[in-house]
Motif scaffolding. Structure first.
Motif, PDB file in Angstrom:
ATOM      1  N   GLN A  84      41.689  84.881  29.382  1.00 21.75           N
ATOM      2  CA  GLN A  84      42.096  86.310  29.148  1.00 21.75           C
ATOM      3  C   GLN A  84      40.864  86.965  28.746  1.00 21.75           C
ATOM      4  N   LEU A  85      40.724  88.093  29.337  1.00 19.77           N
ATOM      5  CA  LEU A  85      39.202  88.747  29.144  1.00 19.77           C
ATOM      6  C   LEU A  85      39.668  90.180  28.744  1.00 19.77           C
ATOM      7  N   ALA A  86      39.125  90.689  27.632  1.00 23.50           N
ATOM      8  CA  ALA A  86      38.928  92.263  27.349  1.00 23.50           C
ATOM      9  C   ALA A  86      37.570  92.580  27.301  1.00 23.50           C
ATOM     10  N   VAL A  87      37.459  93.776  28.058  1.00 25.37           N
ATOM     11  CA  VAL A  87      36.160  94.383  28.248  1.00 25.37           C
ATOM     12  C   VAL A  87      36.170  95.942  27.852  1.00 25.37           C
ATOM     13  N   ASP A  88      35.486  96.261  27.017  1.00 28.10           N
ATOM     14  CA  ASP A  88      35.635  97.619  26.274  1.00 28.10           C
ATOM     15  C   ASP A  88      34.202  98.406  27.068  1.00 28.10           C
ATOM     16  N   LEU A  89      34.659  99.528  27.707  1.00 29.49           N
ATOM     17  CA  LEU A  89      33.320 100.558  28.392  1.00 29.49           C
ATOM     18  C   LEU A  89      33.488 101.819  27.252  1.00 29.49           C
ATOM     19  N   PRO A  90      32.507 102.144  26.730  1.00 26.12           N
ATOM     20  CA  PRO A  90      32.172 103.227  25.989  1.00 26.12           C
ATOM     21  C   PRO A  90      31.982 104.472  26.919  1.00 26.12           C
ATOM     22  N   ASN A  91      33.261 105.318  26.972  1.00 30.78           N
ATOM     23  CA  ASN A  91      33.474 106.560  27.616  1.00 30.78           C
ATOM     24  C   ASN A  91      31.902 107.452  27.737  1.00 30.78           C
ATOM     25  N   ARG A  92      31.390 107.503  26.406  1.00 33.47           N
ATOM     26  CA  ARG A  92      30.088 108.336  26.282  1.00 33.47           C
ATOM     27  C   ARG A  92      29.002 107.890  27.295  1.00 33.47           C
ATOM     28  N   ASP A  93      29.166 106.637  27.759  1.00 35.32           N
ATOM     29  CA  ASP A  93      28.227 106.131  28.511  1.00 35.32           C
ATOM     30  C   ASP A  93      28.405 105.848  29.843  1.00 35.32           C
ATOM     31  N   LEU A  94      29.383 106.698  30.527  1.00 36.42           N
ATOM     32  CA  LEU A  94      29.798 106.432  31.867  1.00 36.42           C
ATOM     33  C   LEU A  94      28.819 107.129  32.774  1.00 36.42           C
ATOM     34  N   ASN A  95      28.265 108.127  32.469  1.00 33.62           N
ATOM     35  CA  ASN A  95      27.242 108.646  33.184  1.00 33.62           C
ATOM     36  C   ASN A  95      25.771 108.201  33.058  1.00 33.62           C
ATOM     37  N   ARG A  96      25.477 107.275  32.125  1.00 31.47           N
ATOM     38  CA  ARG A  96      24.206 106.901  32.143  1.00 31.47           C
ATOM     39  C   ARG A  96      23.973 105.730  33.026  1.00 31.47           C
ATOM     40  N   GLU A  97      22.832 105.552  33.391  1.00 30.49           N
ATOM     41  CA  GLU A  97      22.202 104.431  34.292  1.00 30.49           C
ATOM     42  C   GLU A  97      22.611 103.034  33.999  1.00 30.49           C
ATOM     43  N   SER A  98      22.380 102.698  32.506  1.00 34.01           N
ATOM     44  CA  SER A  98      22.490 101.454  31.925  1.00 34.01           C
ATOM     45  C   SER A  98      23.637 101.589  31.164  1.00 34.01           C
ATOM     46  N   VAL A  99      24.854 100.695  31.195  1.00 34.73           N
ATOM     47  CA  VAL A  99      25.958 100.794  30.107  1.00 34.73           C
ATOM     48  C   VAL A  99      26.138  99.338  29.820  1.00 34.73           C
ATOM     49  N   THR A 100      26.131  99.537  28.241  1.00 35.44           N
ATOM     50  CA  THR A 100      26.512  98.144  27.592  1.00 35.44           C
ATOM     51  C   THR A 100      27.778  98.206  27.321  1.00 35.44           C
ATOM     52  N   LEU A 101      28.345  96.879  27.866  1.00 33.94           N
ATOM     53  CA  LEU A 101      29.916  96.644  27.671  1.00 33.94           C
ATOM     54  C   LEU A 101      30.015  95.711  26.546  1.00 33.94           C
ATOM     55  N   GLY A 102      31.253  95.675  25.928  1.00 37.36           N
ATOM     56  CA  GLY A 102      31.805  94.572  24.908  1.00 37.36           C
ATOM     57  C   GLY A 102      32.795  94.134  25.479  1.00 37.36           C
ATOM     58  N   LEU A 132      35.267  83.604  22.302  1.00 35.15           N
ATOM     59  CA  LEU A 132      33.874  84.201  22.665  1.00 35.15           C
ATOM     60  C   LEU A 132      33.709  85.753  22.876  1.00 35.15           C
ATOM     61  N   SER A 133      32.990  86.542  22.190  1.00 36.96           N
ATOM     62  CA  SER A 133      32.807  87.994  22.423  1.00 36.96           C
ATOM     63  C   SER A 133      31.305  88.219  22.289  1.00 36.96           C
ATOM     64  N   GLY A 134      31.157  89.568  22.505  1.00 31.89           N
ATOM     65  CA  GLY A 134      29.652  89.864  22.685  1.00 31.89           C
ATOM     66  C   GLY A 134      29.295  90.920  23.514  1.00 31.89           C
ATOM     67  N   THR A 135      28.072  91.409  23.861  1.00 33.55           N
ATOM     68  CA  THR A 135      27.818  92.513  24.579  1.00 33.55           C
ATOM     69  C   THR A 135      27.336  92.201  26.147  1.00 33.55           C
ATOM     70  N   LEU A 136      27.269  93.141  26.764  1.00 36.13           N
ATOM     71  CA  LEU A 136      26.431  92.815  28.225  1.00 36.13           C
ATOM     72  C   LEU A 136      25.845  94.166  28.716  1.00 36.13           C
ATOM     73  N   THR A 137      24.826  94.004  28.957  1.00 31.96           N
ATOM     74  CA  THR A 137      23.980  95.169  29.728  1.00 31.96           C
ATOM     75  C   THR A 137      23.720  94.460  31.325  1.00 31.96           C
ATOM     76  N   PRO A 138      24.597  94.781  32.273  1.00 30.73           N
ATOM     77  CA  PRO A 138      24.564  94.176  33.674  1.00 30.73           C
ATOM     78  C   PRO A 138      23.116  94.005  34.037  1.00 30.73           C
ATOM     79  N   GLY A 139      22.734  92.734  34.358  1.00 31.33           N
ATOM     80  CA  GLY A 139      21.243  92.799  35.012  1.00 31.33           C
ATOM     81  C   GLY A 139      20.257  92.624  33.818  1.00 31.33           C
TER      82      GLY A 139
END
Length: 333
Positions: A84-102, A132-139
């Motif tokens: 089971q996976l839950a991913v949180d995407l901050p809406n304030r970052d949607l237009n940014r080039e780099s987005v950090t996901l929880g 397990l939990s944490g953050t991911l900035t793709p790449g």
């Protein structure tokens, strides 16, 4: 285009408003397996705090995960991974080039086989909690915190590394715990914790550098799982350390890595000293003991009420490596 996550066969309804999005359930297929997806906006209407949560649940063959994300670590895992996976995407970052996901990943690991000696190994029939939990900035960067059974993890990774470089850059691993260990300023990987018992023989048979069949088999399977890891140091407390016919009680093991090998610092009721592991198999194993209680060792090899063994009557130790043994304080009882 850079992600291996490709959904097919999407079906379901998605609802939009000016401030939110929701969908449940959305059905699809991921790598040929059915997956259920839910989408919902949380804290809608607050620009700084609103985020979109994507939840997914599926069961994936570990062989497929190994194909999608090649690593030597997969060779020790088999079976089916229900997750089971839950991913949180901050809406304030949607237009940014780099987005950090929880994110948060959970599983009972039933159906997963871990082909390692105790205490890490398990059969597919056994449950073992993974949370397990944490953050991911793709790449760019990833953090990972949580538990796999009683193994606590706080790790830092750099995804997308070349095959000859581990994505693990450092962190803290703790055995015998009920919570993730604290972050550390240690440069490299810190391993510590407690174990009631540890049998060394199966680990030596599996990963020993003495040319055993299992060690050769792992090598032919292309394992680079333990190669290119960051510098490892640590300390383990072990109630009973099994060494074949011998055991050490109330043992503390410390590990330090050097440019030309590693040093294991060992303290137990029966002995204390340093074991120097050379980086080359051609160099002898250097053992320098501050003390050694031969009486305690002899009592284990010759239990009370039994005659002393006749010289040459048995072989308890096999494949003894070349070693340099020095003892400062030799005791008998």
């Amino acid at each position: 285009a850079d992600t291996p996550l490709e959904l097919s066969g999407l079906s379901g309804a998605v609802d939009f408003t000016e401030q939110s999005i929701s969908a449940r359930p959305v059905r699809a297929r991921l790598w040929g397996q059915p997956v259920q997806i839910g989408i919902a906006t949380r804290n809608a209407g607050t620009d700084q705090d609103s985020f979109t949560r994507i939840e997914a649940e599926s069961t994936t063959p570990l062989a497929e995960l190994a194909r999608q994300a090649p690593s030597g670590l997969w060779q020790y895992l088999g079976g089916q991974f229900g997750w089971q996976l839950a991913v949180d995407l901050p809406n304030r970052d949607l237009n940014r080039e780099s987005v950090t996901l929880g994110y948060r990943l959970t599983s009972d690991l039933k159906g997963v086989a871990i082909d390692l000696p105790a205490p890490l190994g398990k059969s597919p029939r056994q449950d073992r909690k993974l949370d397990l939990s944490g953050t991911l900035t793709p790449g760019r960067a990833m953090t990972l915190n949580g538990l796999v059974g009683d193994l606590g993890l706080t790790l830092a990774l750099q995804p997308g590394q070349s095959k000859d470089r581990s994505p693990l850059t450092g962190g803290h691993i703790r055995l015998g715990t009920s919570s993730a260990p604290p972050a550390t300023e240690h440069h490299g990987l810190l391993v510590d914790g407690t174990l009631k018992t540890l049998d060394v023989q199966p680990w030596l048979a599996r990963f020993g550098s003495d040319g055993t069949q299992s060690a050769r088999r792992d090598k032919t399977r292309g394992s680079t799982a333990l190669a290119h890891l960051p510098r490892i140091e640590g300390q383990l407390s072990i109630g009973r350390l099994e060494l074949g016919d011998l055991h050490l009680s109330k043992t503390t093991l410390g590990l330090q890595q050097h440019s030309d090998g590693s040093t294991i610092r060992i303290r137990a009721n029966e002995l204390a000293g340093d074991i120097r592991l050379p980086s080359s198999n051609a160099a002898p194993l250097a053992i320098q003991l501050e003390r050694l209680d031969l009486g305690a060792v002899a009592r284990q090899l010759t239990p009370a009420g039994q005659p002393a063994p006749v010289k040459g009557s048995g072989e308890r130790v096999q494949r003894v490596p070349s070693l340099d043994l020095r003892v400062e304080d030799l005791r008998w009882g």
